[in-house]
Design a protein around this motif. Structure first.
Motif: not given
Length: 269
Positions: A95-102
């Motif tokens: 949901g947050n375009p400024n955050q990426k979770i891998r």
């Protein structure tokens, strides 16, 4: 001369025992081969599921989820149904375009267990540990979390679907250590020994321990390894300890750095 009834019985038992052992060996070999194929299948499906998770490709991700999936999370409660789970991923992970979770599996921890009803395979359990990495605003990612997972896959109408998910034991991940340890003379390490005090956390004792330092309090212990003559680091967390001196060049305090930022100080008594 006819053989005695006892000899005939022994011969018959021996023959059938041979058949029984042979049949058991063949059955065991077949089961082992089935287990290998099953393991390969589940590992492949697991990799595809997590690939779509990492890419936030939720349309493809939903292909691997059973309509009535049950998701149990030790921090976020229970999520029931494929639609609710996909919506949760869309809101929280993607949901947050400024955050990426891998997500990344911890090597050597993944196991697959067949689930049988007699000779029929009806499901499989895959379990292990995984790391979670976070990247914000395009900056390099950092490893933040570590957790256990146990997922149950069911085989229905020749299709594998994930029907139960357990996600638990979430905690901070050990840092990726890129710092290089150096050796210091015993005399150098000795000068850092003593008691250091912090208004919030109380007193800590520093002792030299071979070629590294140990910091101890009443309820904790941490080893500190030299990166520079006056800069030490922890292998357990992303912490650095900088020993500062006063105008007389005597050690007066420890400046504590976490994730590259100054977070605290300890004054030498």
């Amino acid at each position: 001369m006819r053989p005695s009834p006892t000899l005939l019985l022994l011969a018959i038992v021996t023959i059938f025992s041979g058949f029984s052992l042979t049949a058991y060996a063949q059955s065991h070999d077949n089961e082992q081969e089935e287990n290998k194929k099953l393991t390969a299948t589940i590992l492949h499906l697991d990799s595809l599921f997590w690939k779509t998770y990492n890419e936030c490709n939720l349309t493809e991700n939903a292909r691997y989820i059973a309509p009535n999936i049950q998701f149990y999370h030790d921090k976020g409660g229970i999520t029931s149904g494929a639609g609710a789970l996909t919506n949760s991923l869309a809101k929280n992970i993607c949901g947050n375009p400024n955050q990426k979770i891998r997500r990344e599996e911890v090597p050597g921890t993944i196991q697959v267990f067949p689930m049988r009803d007699g000779n029929r395979i009806y499901g499989a359990i895959i379990s292990g540990e995984h790391y979670f990495y976070v990247s914000q605003n395009g900056k390099p990612e950092r490893r933040e979390g570590l957790a256990n997972f146990t997922n149950f896959w069911t085989l229905e109408n020749n299709e594998w679907k994930m029907s139960y998910v357990l996600s638990y034991n979430h905690h901070g991940a050990p840092p990726i250590n890129t710092r290089k340890e150096i050796s210091l003379p015993a005399k150098t390490l000795k000068q850092y020994e003593g008691t250091y005090k912090n208004p919030t956390f109380g007193s800590f004792t520093i002792k030299s321990n071979g070629n590294y330092l140990t910091m101890e309090s009443s309820n904790s212990r941490m080893d500190m390894f030299a990166e520079k003559p006056n800069l030490f680091f922890s292998k357990e967390r992303d912490l650095q300890f900088e020993f500062a001196t006063d105008t007389k060049q005597k050690v007066s305090k420890i400046i504590v750095h976490e994730n590259g930022k100054v977070v605290d100080e300890l004054t030498k008594e």
